[in-house]
Design a protein around this motif. Structure first.
Motif, PDB file in Angstrom:
ATOM      1  N   ASP A 109       0.869  -1.227   0.023  1.00 44.16           N
ATOM      2  CA  ASP A 109       0.005  -0.081  -0.058  1.00 44.16           C
ATOM      3  C   ASP A 109       0.910   1.444   0.089  1.00 44.16           C
ATOM      4  O   ASP A 109       1.820   1.337   0.797  1.00 44.16           O
ATOM      5  CB  ASP A 109      -0.759   0.046   1.305  1.00 44.16           C
ATOM      6  N   ASN A 115       0.742  -2.560   5.134  1.00 43.89           N
ATOM      7  CA  ASN A 115      -0.545  -3.238   4.315  1.00 43.89           C
ATOM      8  C   ASN A 115       0.011  -3.950   2.958  1.00 43.89           C
ATOM      9  O   ASN A 115       0.428  -3.258   2.191  1.00 43.89           O
ATOM     10  CB  ASN A 115      -1.410  -2.211   4.126  1.00 43.89           C
ATOM     11  N   TRP A 117       0.287  -7.248   0.064  1.00 44.60           N
ATOM     12  CA  TRP A 117      -0.515  -7.992  -0.694  1.00 44.60           C
ATOM     13  C   TRP A 117       0.004  -9.098  -1.341  1.00 44.60           C
ATOM     14  O   TRP A 117       1.072  -8.710  -1.976  1.00 44.60           O
ATOM     15  CB  TRP A 117      -1.675  -7.103  -1.446  1.00 44.60           C
ATOM     16  N   CYS A 119      -0.574 -12.362  -4.329  1.00 45.98           N
ATOM     17  CA  CYS A 119      -1.550 -13.015  -4.898  1.00 45.98           C
ATOM     18  C   CYS A 119      -0.773 -14.189  -5.892  1.00 45.98           C
ATOM     19  O   CYS A 119       0.256 -14.159  -6.156  1.00 45.98           O
ATOM     20  CB  CYS A 119      -2.228 -12.162  -5.989  1.00 45.98           C
ATOM     21  N   TRP A 124      -4.130 -12.439  -0.940  1.00 38.23           N
ATOM     22  CA  TRP A 124      -3.867 -12.602   0.374  1.00 38.23           C
ATOM     23  C   TRP A 124      -3.351 -11.273   1.033  1.00 38.23           C
ATOM     24  O   TRP A 124      -2.845 -10.411   0.193  1.00 38.23           O
ATOM     25  CB  TRP A 124      -2.567 -13.650   0.784  1.00 38.23           C
ATOM     26  N   ASN A 125      -3.669 -10.877   2.196  1.00 40.19           N
ATOM     27  CA  ASN A 125      -3.497  -9.621   2.809  1.00 40.19           C
ATOM     28  C   ASN A 125      -2.682  -9.810   4.290  1.00 40.19           C
ATOM     29  O   ASN A 125      -3.449 -10.767   5.100  1.00 40.19           O
ATOM     30  CB  ASN A 125      -4.515  -8.859   2.902  1.00 40.19           C
ATOM     31  N   SER A 126      -2.036  -8.903   4.448  1.00 40.06           N
ATOM     32  CA  SER A 126      -1.297  -8.617   5.830  1.00 40.06           C
ATOM     33  C   SER A 126      -1.228  -7.163   6.185  1.00 40.06           C
ATOM     34  O   SER A 126      -0.945  -6.325   5.486  1.00 40.06           O
ATOM     35  CB  SER A 126       0.097  -9.356   5.923  1.00 40.06           C
ATOM     36  N   ARG A 127      -1.889  -7.038   7.425  1.00 40.92           N
ATOM     37  CA  ARG A 127      -2.154  -5.745   8.100  1.00 40.92           C
ATOM     38  C   ARG A 127      -1.111  -5.246   9.050  1.00 40.92           C
ATOM     39  O   ARG A 127      -0.899  -4.305   9.427  1.00 40.92           O
ATOM     40  CB  ARG A 127      -3.265  -5.243   8.526  1.00 40.92           C
ATOM     41  N   TRP A 133      -1.258 -13.257   7.736  1.00 41.17           N
ATOM     42  CA  TRP A 133      -1.845 -13.429   6.564  1.00 41.17           C
ATOM     43  C   TRP A 133      -3.304 -13.839   6.487  1.00 41.17           C
ATOM     44  O   TRP A 133      -3.513 -14.787   7.139  1.00 41.17           O
ATOM     45  CB  TRP A 133      -1.143 -14.194   5.574  1.00 41.17           C
ATOM     46  N   GLY A 175      -9.850  -0.910   0.183  1.00 40.42           N
ATOM     47  CA  GLY A 175      -8.830  -1.741   0.552  1.00 40.42           C
ATOM     48  C   GLY A 175      -8.963  -3.190   1.318  1.00 40.42           C
ATOM     49  O   GLY A 175      -8.445  -3.751   1.663  1.00 40.42           O
ATOM     50  N   GLY A 177      -9.940  -5.748  -0.086  1.00 45.83           N
ATOM     51  CA  GLY A 177      -9.646  -6.880  -0.920  1.00 45.83           C
ATOM     52  C   GLY A 177     -10.872  -7.918  -1.218  1.00 45.83           C
ATOM     53  O   GLY A 177     -10.374  -9.034  -1.460  1.00 45.83           O
TER      54      GLY A 177
END
Length: 249
Positions: A109, A115, A117, A119, A124-127, A133, A175, A177
Protein backbone atom coordinates in the motif's frame (compact mmCIF):
# COMPACT_ATOMS: atom_id res chain seq x y z
CA UNK A 1 13.35 1.23 -7.16
CA UNK A 2 13.71 2.91 -3.77
CA UNK A 3 10.61 5.15 -3.65
CA UNK A 4 12.55 8.24 -2.55
CA UNK A 5 16.01 7.71 -4.08
CA UNK A 6 16.13 6.66 -7.72
CA UNK A 7 19.81 5.74 -7.46
CA UNK A 8 18.94 2.79 -5.24
CA UNK A 9 17.63 -0.21 -7.14
CA UNK A 10 16.66 -3.65 -5.85
CA UNK A 11 16.76 -6.92 -7.77
CA UNK A 12 15.86 -10.48 -6.89
CA UNK A 13 16.51 -13.84 -8.51
CA UNK A 14 15.19 -17.28 -7.61
CA UNK A 15 17.53 -17.41 -4.60
CA UNK A 16 19.18 -14.03 -3.97
CA UNK A 17 18.53 -10.35 -3.31
CA UNK A 18 20.77 -7.61 -4.72
CA UNK A 19 21.11 -3.89 -4.05
CA UNK A 20 22.59 -1.11 -6.18
CA UNK A 21 23.27 2.49 -5.10
CA UNK A 22 24.53 3.79 -8.45
CA UNK A 23 21.61 3.27 -10.82
CA UNK A 24 22.53 -0.34 -11.50
CA UNK A 25 26.19 0.12 -12.41
CA UNK A 26 27.33 -2.12 -9.55
CA UNK A 27 25.44 -4.57 -7.34
CA UNK A 28 25.87 -6.00 -3.86
CA UNK A 29 24.41 -9.33 -2.81
CA UNK A 30 22.49 -9.01 0.46
CA UNK A 31 22.24 -11.98 2.81
CA UNK A 32 18.67 -13.11 3.49
CA UNK A 33 17.58 -14.91 6.68
CA UNK A 34 16.93 -18.12 4.77
CA UNK A 35 17.86 -19.54 1.37
CA UNK A 36 14.78 -20.08 -0.76
CA UNK A 37 14.12 -20.97 -4.36
CA UNK A 38 11.84 -20.04 -7.24
CA UNK A 39 9.90 -16.90 -8.02
CA UNK A 40 11.47 -14.00 -6.13
CA UNK A 41 9.28 -10.87 -5.80
CA UNK A 42 9.98 -7.41 -4.30
CA UNK A 43 7.58 -4.92 -2.69
CA UNK A 44 8.15 -1.28 -1.61
CA UNK A 45 5.95 1.58 -0.45
CA UNK A 46 6.06 5.38 -0.67
CA UNK A 47 4.61 5.45 2.84
CA UNK A 48 7.97 4.31 4.21
CA UNK A 49 10.76 4.17 1.61
CA UNK A 50 13.07 2.34 4.02
CA UNK A 51 10.81 -0.73 4.03
CA UNK A 52 11.47 -3.51 1.50
CA UNK A 53 9.67 -6.85 1.32
CA UNK A 54 10.96 -9.93 -0.46
CA UNK A 55 9.03 -13.14 -0.98
CA UNK A 56 9.70 -16.37 -2.87
CA UNK A 57 7.45 -19.09 -4.20
CA UNK A 58 9.80 -21.61 -2.63
CA UNK A 59 9.35 -25.36 -2.75
CA UNK A 60 5.96 -26.68 -1.66
CA UNK A 61 6.92 -30.35 -2.01
CA UNK A 62 9.63 -29.99 0.61
CA UNK A 63 7.45 -27.89 2.91
CA UNK A 64 9.46 -24.69 2.40
CA UNK A 65 7.18 -22.31 0.56
CA UNK A 66 6.39 -18.60 0.31
CA UNK A 67 8.64 -17.05 2.96
CA UNK A 68 8.34 -13.28 3.45
CA UNK A 69 11.34 -11.20 4.51
CA UNK A 70 11.25 -7.55 5.59
CA UNK A 71 13.90 -4.85 5.64
CA UNK A 72 13.54 -1.55 7.50
CA UNK A 73 16.88 -0.11 6.34
CA UNK A 74 16.34 0.07 2.58
CA UNK A 75 17.42 -3.48 1.85
CA UNK A 76 20.65 -3.66 3.85
CA UNK A 77 19.37 -6.29 6.29
CA UNK A 78 16.28 -8.50 6.46
CA UNK A 79 14.22 -10.31 9.08
CA UNK A 80 11.75 -13.14 8.54
CA UNK A 81 8.11 -12.12 8.98
CA UNK A 82 6.60 -15.31 7.54
CA UNK A 83 8.59 -18.52 7.67
CA UNK A 84 8.93 -20.83 4.68
CA UNK A 85 7.25 -23.76 6.41
CA UNK A 86 3.74 -22.46 7.05
CA UNK A 87 0.78 -21.57 4.83
CA UNK A 88 1.30 -21.50 1.08
CA UNK A 89 0.51 -18.02 -0.25
CA UNK A 90 0.94 -19.37 -3.77
CA UNK A 91 -1.44 -22.31 -3.37
CA UNK A 92 -5.01 -23.04 -4.37
CA UNK A 93 -5.61 -22.98 -0.60
CA UNK A 94 -3.35 -22.57 2.42
CA UNK A 95 -2.47 -26.25 2.37
CA UNK A 96 -2.28 -26.96 -1.37
CA UNK A 97 0.33 -26.47 -4.05
CA UNK A 98 0.13 -23.89 -6.82
CA UNK A 99 1.85 -23.45 -10.17
CA UNK A 100 5.35 -22.61 -9.10
CA UNK A 101 6.73 -19.41 -10.56
CA UNK A 102 4.08 -19.17 -13.28
CA UNK A 103 1.94 -16.84 -11.16
CA UNK A 104 2.99 -14.89 -8.09
CA UNK A 105 2.81 -11.20 -7.27
CA UNK A 106 3.16 -8.76 -4.38
CA UNK A 107 2.50 -5.08 -3.76
CA UNK A 108 2.51 -2.74 -0.78
CA UNK A 109 0.00 0.00 0.00
CA UNK A 110 1.52 3.39 -0.99
CA UNK A 111 -0.15 4.93 2.09
CA UNK A 112 0.59 2.16 4.60
CA UNK A 113 3.83 0.19 4.47
CA UNK A 114 2.37 -2.46 6.79
CA UNK A 115 -0.46 -3.26 4.37
CA UNK A 116 1.02 -5.97 2.12
CA UNK A 117 -0.72 -7.96 -0.63
CA UNK A 118 0.25 -11.23 -2.31
CA UNK A 119 -1.51 -13.08 -5.10
CA UNK A 120 -1.12 -16.41 -6.85
CA UNK A 121 -4.40 -18.26 -7.06
CA UNK A 122 -5.98 -16.30 -4.22
CA UNK A 123 -5.64 -12.82 -2.74
CA UNK A 124 -3.72 -12.68 0.54
CA UNK A 125 -3.38 -9.64 2.79
CA UNK A 126 -1.25 -8.74 5.80
CA UNK A 127 -1.99 -5.63 7.85
CA UNK A 128 0.93 -6.02 10.25
CA UNK A 129 3.93 -5.86 7.97
CA UNK A 130 3.88 -9.43 6.69
CA UNK A 131 3.61 -11.26 10.02
CA UNK A 132 0.06 -12.59 9.82
CA UNK A 133 -1.77 -13.34 6.58
CA UNK A 134 -5.44 -13.66 5.71
CA UNK A 135 -6.85 -15.26 2.58
CA UNK A 136 -9.53 -12.97 1.14
CA UNK A 137 -10.67 -14.89 -1.95
CA UNK A 138 -11.26 -18.48 -2.97
CA UNK A 139 -9.59 -20.06 -5.95
CA UNK A 140 -11.51 -19.35 -9.19
CA UNK A 141 -14.59 -18.01 -7.36
CA UNK A 142 -14.42 -14.25 -6.75
CA UNK A 143 -12.22 -13.70 -9.80
CA UNK A 144 -10.07 -15.49 -12.33
CA UNK A 145 -7.14 -17.53 -11.11
CA UNK A 146 -3.50 -17.59 -12.30
CA UNK A 147 -2.74 -14.14 -10.92
CA UNK A 148 0.44 -12.43 -12.05
CA UNK A 149 0.43 -8.92 -10.62
CA UNK A 150 -1.10 -6.65 -8.01
CA UNK A 151 -0.64 -2.91 -8.48
CA UNK A 152 -2.11 0.25 -7.03
CA UNK A 153 -3.28 3.02 -9.34
CA UNK A 154 -0.64 5.79 -9.42
CA UNK A 155 -3.52 8.30 -9.57
CA UNK A 156 -5.77 6.88 -6.86
CA UNK A 157 -4.33 4.88 -3.96
CA UNK A 158 -7.79 3.52 -3.24
CA UNK A 159 -7.81 1.45 -6.43
CA UNK A 160 -6.00 -1.89 -6.47
CA UNK A 161 -5.64 -3.82 -9.73
CA UNK A 162 -5.07 -7.53 -10.30
CA UNK A 163 -3.74 -8.87 -13.61
CA UNK A 164 -4.52 -12.54 -14.22
CA UNK A 165 -5.20 -15.03 -16.99
CA UNK A 166 -8.77 -13.75 -17.19
CA UNK A 167 -7.77 -10.13 -17.74
CA UNK A 168 -7.73 -7.17 -15.37
CA UNK A 169 -9.80 -6.89 -12.18
CA UNK A 170 -10.18 -3.97 -9.79
CA UNK A 171 -10.81 -3.65 -6.07
CA UNK A 172 -12.30 -0.40 -4.83
CA UNK A 173 -13.83 -1.40 -1.49
CA UNK A 174 -11.52 0.72 0.67
CA UNK A 175 -8.75 -1.84 0.53
CA UNK A 176 -10.81 -4.68 1.97
CA UNK A 177 -9.70 -6.84 -0.96
CA UNK A 178 -12.97 -8.74 -1.19
CA UNK A 179 -15.15 -7.06 -3.81
CA UNK A 180 -13.36 -7.53 -7.12
CA UNK A 181 -14.88 -6.74 -10.51
CA UNK A 182 -13.59 -7.35 -14.05
CA UNK A 183 -12.57 -4.30 -16.09
CA UNK A 184 -11.30 -5.97 -19.26
CA UNK A 185 -14.04 -4.91 -21.69
CA UNK A 186 -12.37 -3.81 -24.90
CA UNK A 187 -9.19 -5.84 -24.41
CA UNK A 188 -8.83 -8.41 -27.18
CA UNK A 189 -6.39 -10.68 -25.37
CA UNK A 190 -7.93 -14.16 -25.25
CA UNK A 191 -5.86 -16.94 -26.81
CA UNK A 192 -7.84 -19.46 -28.83
CA UNK A 193 -6.67 -23.02 -29.39
CA UNK A 194 -9.26 -24.08 -31.98
CA UNK A 195 -12.42 -22.65 -33.49
CA UNK A 196 -15.20 -23.75 -35.80
CA UNK A 197 -18.23 -22.35 -37.60
CA UNK A 198 -21.49 -23.97 -38.61
CA UNK A 199 -21.66 -24.48 -42.38
CA UNK A 200 -25.44 -24.02 -42.38
CA UNK A 201 -25.96 -21.34 -39.71
CA UNK A 202 -23.44 -18.62 -40.39
CA UNK A 203 -23.94 -16.80 -37.09
CA UNK A 204 -23.08 -19.82 -34.96
CA UNK A 205 -19.47 -20.58 -34.05
CA UNK A 206 -17.35 -21.70 -31.12
CA UNK A 207 -13.79 -21.60 -29.83
CA UNK A 208 -11.72 -23.26 -27.12
CA UNK A 209 -9.47 -20.88 -25.21
CA UNK A 210 -6.38 -20.93 -23.07
CA UNK A 211 -7.58 -20.85 -19.47
CA UNK A 212 -10.85 -19.10 -20.30
CA UNK A 213 -13.09 -22.01 -21.18
CA UNK A 214 -15.23 -22.59 -24.23
CA UNK A 215 -16.76 -19.59 -25.96
CA UNK A 216 -19.54 -19.70 -28.49
CA UNK A 217 -21.26 -17.10 -30.65
CA UNK A 218 -24.92 -17.36 -31.55
CA UNK A 219 -27.30 -14.80 -33.06
CA UNK A 220 -25.20 -11.77 -32.23
CA UNK A 221 -24.02 -12.68 -28.72
CA UNK A 222 -20.99 -14.34 -27.14
CA UNK A 223 -21.41 -16.84 -24.29
CA UNK A 224 -19.16 -18.89 -22.00
CA UNK A 225 -19.95 -22.58 -21.78
CA UNK A 226 -17.30 -23.81 -19.34
CA UNK A 227 -14.04 -22.76 -17.67
CA UNK A 228 -10.39 -23.69 -17.72
CA UNK A 229 -8.30 -24.73 -20.69
CA UNK A 230 -10.40 -26.01 -23.56
CA UNK A 231 -8.19 -27.37 -26.30
CA UNK A 232 -10.55 -29.66 -28.20
CA UNK A 233 -11.07 -29.11 -31.93
CA UNK A 234 -14.51 -28.20 -33.27
CA UNK A 235 -16.60 -29.88 -35.95
CA UNK A 236 -20.12 -28.68 -36.77
CA UNK A 237 -22.78 -30.92 -38.24
CA UNK A 238 -23.69 -30.37 -41.90
CA UNK A 239 -27.39 -31.10 -41.43
CA UNK A 240 -28.28 -30.02 -37.88
CA UNK A 241 -27.08 -26.58 -36.76
CA UNK A 242 -27.62 -27.56 -33.12
CA UNK A 243 -25.18 -30.44 -33.35
CA UNK A 244 -21.42 -30.12 -33.12
CA UNK A 245 -18.57 -32.40 -32.11
CA UNK A 246 -15.39 -32.29 -30.06
CA UNK A 247 -12.95 -34.72 -31.71
CA UNK A 248 -10.37 -35.92 -29.21
CA UNK A 249 -6.80 -34.95 -29.96
Amino acid sequence: FHPADSKIIYAVTATQFFRSTDLGETWTAITLPDVSSKGGIIGVSKANPAVVYVTFVGDYDSGKNTPVFKSTDAGLTFKTTKAANKINLNGYTESQSGQGTYNYGMTVDPKDANNVWICGHCIWNSRDGGITWKRLTNWAVEMHTDMHQLIYSPHNAGLLFNANDGGVWINDDAGAGVKWKPVSDGLASTENYHAGQSPIKKDRMGAGTQDNGELYYDAGGWYTNRGGDYTATYAFDYQNSNMFYYPSS
